[in-house]
Design a protein around this motif. Sequence first.
Motif: not given
Length: 224
Positions: A1-7
């Motif tokens: 799973m790939t994440f991105r920094l939220a907000d």
Amino acid sequence: MTFRLADVEFVPEYQDLALNWLQTASRESDKAFLLLDDPDFLGRRPAWITSRPSGGLGGDNNVRWSQRLLLAGLVMALPQTGSDVGSLMDAEDAAIRQGTGIWSIRDARHAYFVAANTDVDGAQPLGIPSVEDAIGRFVVVDGVVRSVEHQEWRSYLNFGDNWRSDFTIALDDAVRRSIAEGDNFEKVMDRWSGRKVRVRGTIESRGGPYVSLENLDWLCVQPE
């Protein structure tokens, strides 16, 4: 799973520095809290990420990466998940007040922080470009609301005596009802006159500079 920094969002001038910070942090990461199970067009899911307690990045490793990047002035806050972003806004505010990172840019054509109106003597706040110079760009704007106007489907926050030339924030009916939380939105918003606000968005030219509020979290109003 790939994440991105939220907000948060990168800006071109500081993107490389932010990515270098993330590359260092990623070697020490062990915790990610998924906020939305709804990937973007690149398949990334928004998450809060922190470093291991033994991390070598300095500071409190339990603080979210987003918050630490904001404190360093390497990114801009861009709330989109509906999460509580108070700590992120506080971090960004500290960086703005200190003129850190992206907030050190004061060239009128490239600044990310601009002012909506003049002070009581008619002078522009020292060193802060005018919102008039930010047409067509996404920026953070500070100003004092001079008047509030309500129409059938929209309300307006006016930052000068002439809405045809001064800065205006437009709030559609759904946004203003969310602000009121079941109360009368006119009653709630009329109390904003004379108070300082901060808004972010793309500045349009509609006689004067104008922004249509896209997200309720993109507007901060000074408490009474």
